[in-house]
Design an enzyme around this catalytic site. Structure first.
Site, PDB file in Angstrom:
ATOM      1  N   SER A 123     130.228  56.337  94.347  1.00  0.00           N
ATOM      2  CA  SER A 123     129.538  57.303  93.468  1.00  0.00           C
ATOM      3  C   SER A 123     128.084  57.247  93.894  1.00  0.00           C
ATOM      4  O   SER A 123     127.657  56.256  94.523  1.00  0.00           O
ATOM      5  CB  SER A 123     129.663  56.847  92.005  1.00  0.00           C
ATOM      6  OG  SER A 123     128.724  57.504  91.185  1.00  0.00           O
ATOM      7  N   TYR A 179     127.975  50.348  84.853  1.00  0.00           N
ATOM      8  CA  TYR A 179     128.730  51.189  85.798  1.00  0.00           C
ATOM      9  C   TYR A 179     128.049  51.143  87.163  1.00  0.00           C
ATOM     10  O   TYR A 179     128.708  50.944  88.193  1.00  0.00           O
ATOM     11  CB  TYR A 179     128.797  52.627  85.259  1.00  0.00           C
ATOM     12  CG  TYR A 179     129.558  53.578  86.145  1.00  0.00           C
ATOM     13  CD1 TYR A 179     130.944  53.459  86.308  1.00  0.00           C
ATOM     14  CD2 TYR A 179     128.905  54.606  86.822  1.00  0.00           C
ATOM     15  CE1 TYR A 179     131.643  54.338  87.137  1.00  0.00           C
ATOM     16  CE2 TYR A 179     129.600  55.487  87.630  1.00  0.00           C
ATOM     17  CZ  TYR A 179     130.972  55.358  87.787  1.00  0.00           C
ATOM     18  OH  TYR A 179     131.661  56.226  88.600  1.00  0.00           O
TER      19      TYR A 179
END
Ligand SMILES: NC(=O)c1ccc[n+]([C@@H]2O[C@H](COP(=O)([O-])OP(=O)(O)OC[C@H]3O[C@@H](n4cnc5c(N)ncnc54)[C@H](OP(=O)(O)O)[C@@H]3O)[C@@H](O)[C@H]2O)c1
Length: 224
Positions: free
Chosen positions: A137, A150
Site C-alpha cells: 500500500s 496499519y
C-alpha cells in the site's frame, strides 16, 4: 498448467487478480477465511473458463498455514507464484485502537505474509520460475495520520519483501512489492476513515495495472 496461490482471494483486489491470472491460463488456488466468498470467486473464474481450487485458511494462524500448505502440496507439488494479498485495516487515533484491532493488523498483514511465504517456499523452489508478490500500500511508503498501526504493519511487509528480493536474488524466485493507494473494496466496510470509499479506484483497474506492469522487477508503484 502453472499454479498461483492468492490469499484474501474472496473479495476486492485478490478476487480481481485471481480472475485476471486465471484468464492468463494459471490455475488459481484461492485462500481466505470465508468459504462462501471463495466459492463465489471460484464460480466467477469458472464462468470465464478459468480453473480454481479453494482452501479456507487463516493466514494469521501458523498451524493453519502449515496445514493448508500440506493439503495444497498433495494436489499441487510445485507452485509458480504466491500473492500475499490478505490484509485488514483499523483506523483512528492510536489510543482508540483496541488490543484486538492492533493484533489483527499485525497478525494478518505481517505475520500472515511471513507464515505463508515461509511455508510455501519448498513448493516455489520446485518450479522452474517462481514469484512472490506482496500487496503492500502507499501506507508502506510513508506515515499517515490515524493509520499508525496499519502503516507500521505495511512498513514491516516492505522490509520483509525488500530483504527477500536480496535473499533470493540468485535463485528461481523473483520477489515483488506492490504499492497502491485507496481502492473501493470491502476493506472499508464499517470504517468512516474515508468519507466516500466508492470514489476510490476500482480494484479491477488496479489488478489490471499490476499485471500489465509486472515484469519481474522488485517494485511496482500504482500510486506513490
Ligand atoms: N482497499 C484499499 O484502499 C487498499 C489500499 C491499499 C492497499 N490495500 C491492501 O490490499 C489488500 C487487499 O485488500 P482489499 O482492499 O481487496 O480488501 P478486502 O476486499 O477486504 O480483501 C481482503 C481479503 O483478505 C481476507 N483476509 C482477511 N484476514 C485474513 C486472514 N487472517 N486469513 C486469510 N484471509 C484473510 C478477507 O477475507 P476473509 O475475511 O473471508 O478471510 C478478504 O477477502 C490488503 O492487503 C490491503 O491492505 C487496500
Amino acid at each position: 498448467m502453472k499454479h498461483v496461490i492468492i490469499t484474501g482471494a474472496g473479495s476486492g483486489l485478490g478476487a480481481e487478480l485471481a480472475k485476471l491470472y486465471a484468464c492468463k491460463g494459471f490455475h488459481i488456488i484461492l485462500l481466505g477465511r470465508t468459504k462462501s466468498r471463495l466459492e463465489k470467486a471460484k464460480n466467477e473464474i469458472e464462468e470465464l473458463r478459468g480453473k480454481a481450487t479453494i482452501f479456507t485458511c487463516n493466514v494469521a494462524n501458523y498451524a493453519d498455514v502449515e496445514r493448508v500448505i500440506e493439503e495444497i502440496a498433495k494436489q499441487f507439488p510445485s507452485i509458480n507464484g504466491v500473492i500475499n494479498n490478505a490484509g485488514v485495516g483499523y483506523f483512528g487515533n492510536l489510543e482508540q485502537l483496541t488490543e484486538q484491532e492492533i493484533n489483527e493488523m499485525i497478525d494478518t498483514n505481517v505475520k500472515g505474509t511471513i507464515y505463508l511465504t515461509s511455508k510455501v517456499l519448498p513448493l516455489l523452489r520446485k518450479a522452474e520460475q517462481a514469484k512472490i508478490m506482496n500487496i503492500i500500500s502507499t501506507a508502506g511508503l510513508r506515515g499517515k495520520v490515524n493509520e499508525s498501526v496499519y502503516v507500521a504493519s505495511k512498513f514491516a511487509v516492505r522490509g520483509f519483501t525488500e530483504s527477500l528480493v536480496k535473499e533470493f536474488a540468485d535463485t528461481n524466485i523473483a520477489v515483488t512489492a506492490v504499492y497502491m493507494g485507496g481502492m473501493s473494496t470491502p476493506f472499508w466496510e464499517g470504517s468512516n476513515h474515508i468519507k466516500d470509499s466508492s470514489r476510490l479506484k476500482d480494484p479491477k483497474f488496479v489488478a489490471e495495472k499490476i499485471i500489465n506492469e509486472d515484469n519481474g522487477q522488485p517494485e511496482i508503484f500504482i500510486d506513490r
